[in-house]
Design a protein around this motif. Structure first.
Motif, short mmCIF file in Angstrom:
data_model
loop_
_atom_site.label_atom_id
_atom_site.label_comp_id
_atom_site.label_asym_id
_atom_site.label_seq_id
_atom_site.Cartn_x
_atom_site.Cartn_y
_atom_site.Cartn_z
N ALA A 99 -5.37 8.11 -0.05
CA ALA A 99 -4.86 6.74 0.06
C ALA A 99 -5.71 5.98 1.07
CB ALA A 99 -3.39 6.75 0.51
N PRO A 100 -6.91 5.53 0.65
CA PRO A 100 -7.82 4.87 1.60
C PRO A 100 -7.25 3.61 2.26
CG PRO A 100 -8.96 5.48 -0.42
CD PRO A 100 -7.51 5.69 -0.68
N ILE A 101 -6.31 2.97 1.59
CA ILE A 101 -5.55 1.87 2.20
C ILE A 101 -4.10 2.29 2.14
CG2 ILE A 101 -4.94 -0.57 2.10
CD1 ILE A 101 -7.56 -1.13 0.69
N VAL A 156 1.25 2.91 7.22
CA VAL A 156 1.69 4.00 8.10
C VAL A 156 2.87 3.49 8.92
CG1 VAL A 156 1.03 5.56 9.96
CG2 VAL A 156 -0.63 4.98 8.18
N PRO A 157 4.08 3.92 8.60
CA PRO A 157 5.26 3.37 9.30
C PRO A 157 5.25 3.64 10.80
CG PRO A 157 5.87 5.24 7.87
CD PRO A 157 4.46 4.87 7.53
N GLN A 158 4.66 4.75 11.22
CA GLN A 158 4.62 5.05 12.66
C GLN A 158 3.79 4.01 13.42
OE1 GLN A 158 4.08 7.29 10.24
NE2 GLN A 158 5.92 8.57 10.48
N LEU A 159 2.88 3.33 12.74
CA LEU A 159 2.06 2.29 13.36
C LEU A 159 2.56 0.89 13.03
CD1 LEU A 159 -1.52 3.74 12.70
CD2 LEU A 159 -0.12 3.95 14.76
N ALA A 186 0.84 -1.20 0.00
CA ALA A 186 0.00 0.00 0.00
C ALA A 186 0.88 1.25 0.00
CB ALA A 186 -0.91 0.01 1.22
N PRO A 187 0.37 2.36 -0.52
CA PRO A 187 1.14 3.61 -0.49
C PRO A 187 1.57 3.94 0.93
CG PRO A 187 -0.85 3.88 -1.81
CD PRO A 187 -0.96 2.55 -1.16
N ARG A 188 2.79 4.44 1.07
CA ARG A 188 3.33 4.79 2.38
C ARG A 188 2.90 6.21 2.73
NH1 ARG A 188 8.82 3.57 5.12
NH2 ARG A 188 9.12 5.35 6.52
N VAL A 189 2.29 6.38 3.89
CA VAL A 189 1.86 7.70 4.35
C VAL A 189 2.34 7.89 5.79
CG1 VAL A 189 -0.11 9.19 4.86
CG2 VAL A 189 -0.18 7.68 2.86
N ASP A 190 3.09 8.95 6.03
CA ASP A 190 3.57 9.26 7.37
C ASP A 190 2.53 10.07 8.13
OD1 ASP A 190 6.37 8.21 7.54
OD2 ASP A 190 6.59 9.45 5.75
N ILE A 191 2.46 9.81 9.43
CA ILE A 191 1.52 10.52 10.31
C ILE A 191 2.28 11.08 11.49
CG2 ILE A 191 -0.33 10.15 11.99
CD1 ILE A 191 -1.68 8.30 10.05
N ASP A 197 -5.91 15.06 17.52
CA ASP A 197 -7.08 15.09 16.63
C ASP A 197 -6.77 14.25 15.40
OD1 ASP A 197 -9.29 15.55 15.11
OD2 ASP A 197 -9.06 17.72 14.98
N PRO A 198 -7.25 13.01 15.35
CA PRO A 198 -6.93 12.14 14.21
C PRO A 198 -7.72 12.46 12.95
CG PRO A 198 -8.42 11.00 15.69
CD PRO A 198 -8.09 12.31 16.35
N TYR A 199 -8.77 13.25 13.07
CA TYR A 199 -9.71 13.37 11.96
C TYR A 199 -9.16 14.08 10.71
CZ TYR A 199 -13.18 11.19 14.89
OH TYR A 199 -13.86 10.28 15.65
N PRO A 200 -8.32 15.12 10.83
CA PRO A 200 -7.73 15.67 9.60
C PRO A 200 -6.88 14.67 8.83
CG PRO A 200 -7.56 17.26 11.39
CD PRO A 200 -8.03 15.97 12.01
N ALA A 201 -6.06 13.89 9.54
CA ALA A 201 -5.23 12.89 8.86
C ALA A 201 -6.09 11.79 8.25
CB ALA A 201 -4.23 12.29 9.85
#
Length: 390
Positions: free
Chosen positions: A29-31, A34-37, A4-9, A17-21
């Protein structure tokens, strides 16, 4: 890891507030991995609603998962027949009939007693002084751990919640979680002779009557405490806050234009107390051009699904008139929350109508900001309120 596409958070911002991310993930990128997780996040309602039911691929059985290691192998981390057998064993405690005929009266008694003990013209932190003890006293009754202090019920629940979301591996968080589970084991041991002499409809008692092994009894009680304390606590305080900050919608509930259940369901959609449920990929799988490998970690983001623009217009707004039937705040598949009926009774039948009937002129005290946090589990951290004397 998945392809899946890599997205950093930014995890600090995500906790605040998780809602903007999550909105960005739904758009871009609905799927996403997330490397932080250390796992792949599912952000769209349709993907979660379908995949959560595919237990042969998206398995709840996670032998090396944090919940198994810290709390024992409970029914939430089992699939198929093993899960259903334990779900059947606890059903006499959590069934709609039992909730209606047995627990609701006890919930009401707890609410009345806690409110009776408040200063008639007081100022309180509603989270600490009502939502917390009310949720804990109800849970004490339902688990069978009636000899506990409500403060211990809450602190042990929070320690386990923190422990099973401790993906960063903080040793102090793990140590607090292990101390909590040891305390629960001791509390269970203290009640075994009592419940052996006088069986009842509590979670411990019905599991023993069903012949479940002791390790399953212990693990399922810990599961009930980890979720059954903080989630009603946070939902009660959060819904009261939402209504006090939307007085027009409070009036709709007061006058019966909308039901208290409708109010609660909308809050649970808007700010999901359970924001996420993890899964393990059981076999190689593909969705579109995204490939998953066995043992990949997955996060179904219920909080994101409940704000999916494809299902909820103005999803970021709290609106008790909304049709929230597409919300998956309690889950969508075979692991649909077994305590849903009890939660609805505690909050919609008892807590909300009782609080607003008895605390006349309930209002937020404006000199202390209301704080809210969390992404895996989200709730108010404080709610300073006052009300009219008499």
């Amino acid at each position: 890891m998945s392809t899946a596409p890599r997205v950093d958070i930014d995890m600090a911002a995500f906790w605040s507030d998780p809602y903007p991310a999550l909105a960005r993930l739904r758009r871009e990128a609905p799927i996403a991995f997330v490397p932080q997780l250390g796992g792949t996040v599912f952000a769209k309602r349709d993907d979660i609603f379908v995949c959560e039911k595919q237990i042969d691929v998206f398995s709840s059985h996670q032998p090396e998962g944090l919940m198994n290691r810290l709390m024992g192998h409970n029914m939430m981390r089992k699939d198929g027949e093993a899960h259903m057998a334990e779900r059947k064993a606890i059903f006499p405690t959590v069934s709609p009939k039992t909730v209606k005929n047995h627990w609701t009266a006890q919930f009401q008694a707890h609410a009345n007693r806690i409110l009776d003990e408040l200063d008639p013209a007081g100022r309180i932190d509603f989270c600490r002084d009502f939502a917390l003890p009310f949720s804990a006293e109800c849970l004490k009754s339902m688990t069978g751990l009636t000899h506990m202090r409500f403060e211990d019920m809450d602190s042990w629940s929070q320690a386990m919640i923190d422990g099973i979301a401790n993906y960063a591996g903080n040793p102090e968080v793990e140590a607090r979680c292990r101390a909590a589970t040891a305390g629960i084991d001791a509390a269970i041991d203290a009640m075994l002779p009592v419940l052996d002499k006088a069986p009842d409809q509590s979670l411990i008692s019905v599991q023993l009557a069903a012949g479940l092994p002791m390790e399953s009894v212990r693990a399922n009680v810990k599961l009930a405490i980890s979720g059954g304390q903080n989630e009603p606590r946070d939902a009660i305080a959060g819904t009261v806050w939402a209504l006090l900050t939307h007085p027009d919608q409070l009036e709709l509930a007061r006058t019966g234009a909308v039901s208290w259940l409708q109010v609660f369901e909308e809050y649970a959609r808007w700010i999901s107390p359970i924001g996420m449920s993890p899964r393990r990929i059981a076999k190689p799988w593909t969705i579109g051009d995204i490939a998953f490998q066995r043992d990949d970690r997955i996060f179904f983001m219920f909080s994101s699904a409940n704000r999916d623009e494809g299902y909820f217009d103005r999803a970021e707004q709290f609106d008790v008139r909304r049709d929230s039937s597409k919300s998956i705040a309690f889950g969508a598949g075979p692991h649909f929350c077994a305590g849903a009926w009890a939660s609805r009774a505690m909050i919609a039948e008892v807590a909300l109508p009782t609080v607003f009937a008895r605390l006349k002129g309930l209002r937020i005290v404006g000199d202390e900001p209301v704080r809210i946090g969390g992404w895996a589990f989200r709730g108010l951290l404080n709610l300073p309120v006052t009300w009219d004397a008499g």
